[in-house]
Design an enzyme around this catalytic site. Sequence first.
Site, PDB file in Angstrom:
ATOM      1  N   LYS A  95      54.363  -0.277 -66.531  1.00  0.00           N
ATOM      2  CA  LYS A  95      53.597  -0.809 -67.649  1.00  0.00           C
ATOM      3  C   LYS A  95      54.466  -1.811 -68.420  1.00  0.00           C
ATOM      4  O   LYS A  95      55.636  -1.560 -68.680  1.00  0.00           O
ATOM      5  CB  LYS A  95      53.171   0.316 -68.593  1.00  0.00           C
ATOM      6  CG  LYS A  95      52.230   1.334 -67.978  1.00  0.00           C
ATOM      7  CD  LYS A  95      50.808   0.840 -67.965  1.00  0.00           C
ATOM      8  CE  LYS A  95      49.845   1.919 -67.531  1.00  0.00           C
ATOM      9  NZ  LYS A  95      48.431   1.482 -67.579  1.00  0.00           N
ATOM     10  N   LYS A 132      38.522   1.578 -60.860  1.00  0.00           N
ATOM     11  CA  LYS A 132      38.520   2.893 -61.509  1.00  0.00           C
ATOM     12  C   LYS A 132      37.084   3.419 -61.495  1.00  0.00           C
ATOM     13  O   LYS A 132      36.273   3.024 -62.328  1.00  0.00           O
ATOM     14  CB  LYS A 132      39.021   2.782 -62.942  1.00  0.00           C
ATOM     15  CG  LYS A 132      40.489   2.399 -63.095  1.00  0.00           C
ATOM     16  CD  LYS A 132      40.868   2.399 -64.573  1.00  0.00           C
ATOM     17  CE  LYS A 132      42.370   2.252 -64.754  1.00  0.00           C
ATOM     18  NZ  LYS A 132      42.837   0.879 -64.528  1.00  0.00           N
TER      19      LYS A 132
END
Length: 358
Positions: free
Chosen positions: A163, A269
């Site tokens: 991240k 997702k």
Amino acid sequence: MLKLEYRSYILNFKFDAGTSRGVMTEREVWFLKIYDDRIPEVYGLGEVAPLHRLSDEDPELIPAALQQVERNIKSLTTPLSEDSALETAATLCPPRFASIRFGLEMGLLDLVNGGNRIIYKNDFVLGKRAIPINGLIWMGEVDFMERQIKEKVSEGYDCIKMKVGALDFDRELELIASLRKEANGVQIRVDANGAFPNNEALHRLIKLSQYNLHSIEQPIIPKQPEAMQLLCKKGAVDIALDEELIGIGPMDEKRKLLEFLKPQHIVLKPTLLGGFMETSEWIGLAEELEIGWWVTSALESNIGLNAIAQYTSRFRDLMPQGLGTGRLFHNNFEGPLYIEKGYLHYDTDITWDIDLFD
């Protein structure tokens, strides 16, 4: 007659899970129990797991929407198959509640397959096939991130995702350099979650390119088509669209988006896209347009992760998938899933320990 029961559940993180959108310590999900009232002991289990500030739905409206589904499902009398379960979920779900549709698909498929948390019968649930996954480095203090890097390398991951976007960018570059040094032959992905300012994004991609990255997910916030198209065309690192796909409905809208932006990859997702049927549409378009893709979980419990993994394992020649989040929570559910050397496995000798509705 089919019946639906549901209950909320708070998942507690083992650590402060940081992204560019903030830090999470807990999250609320809802579990669905779907059964025929003539055989109540056989039931399908679904998970509804919207993400605050990311889902294209208001989590506060989930309970009212589930009440509507509870009323609607009583009208179903026709025996279900795998194919009709997906269509039924679309019919039952109120508009624009992607996570509920995913939970319904999952619960109905589980019921069709006998109520044993088997969503799709394939080599994965038979223990004959494992799924390659990326190891995820969460944001946090520098020493916390450095510790994660060493752990993922020692655990044998061939692909590590980091991240970015919350720390000072130069410090993030140093961490990526450290990761590249620790794992010279490992594929590295980074995920900005839309954190880069538009006027700095191209420059940042040039700086990132020196580390031989596989891709960067969502460098700028979504719904800026011209700016994103420019990054996909001229960026020094391959772009993977993620949040950009959320809330895009009909097939012609999906096609229009991909043909205009021309990304190198898309990240899927199922919870946030509206389930397996919607995800399959994206995959079909991506393969037609020669766009890479991978599936990832969205911080579901192991119950939701199990369903997504079984769906994903239906596809061949998989690049590393984003399915390694099962270790995040103190109060997750024990079951057959386990991770070994960068692969997600299913142990057929272990049964699920779930007492949500007992």
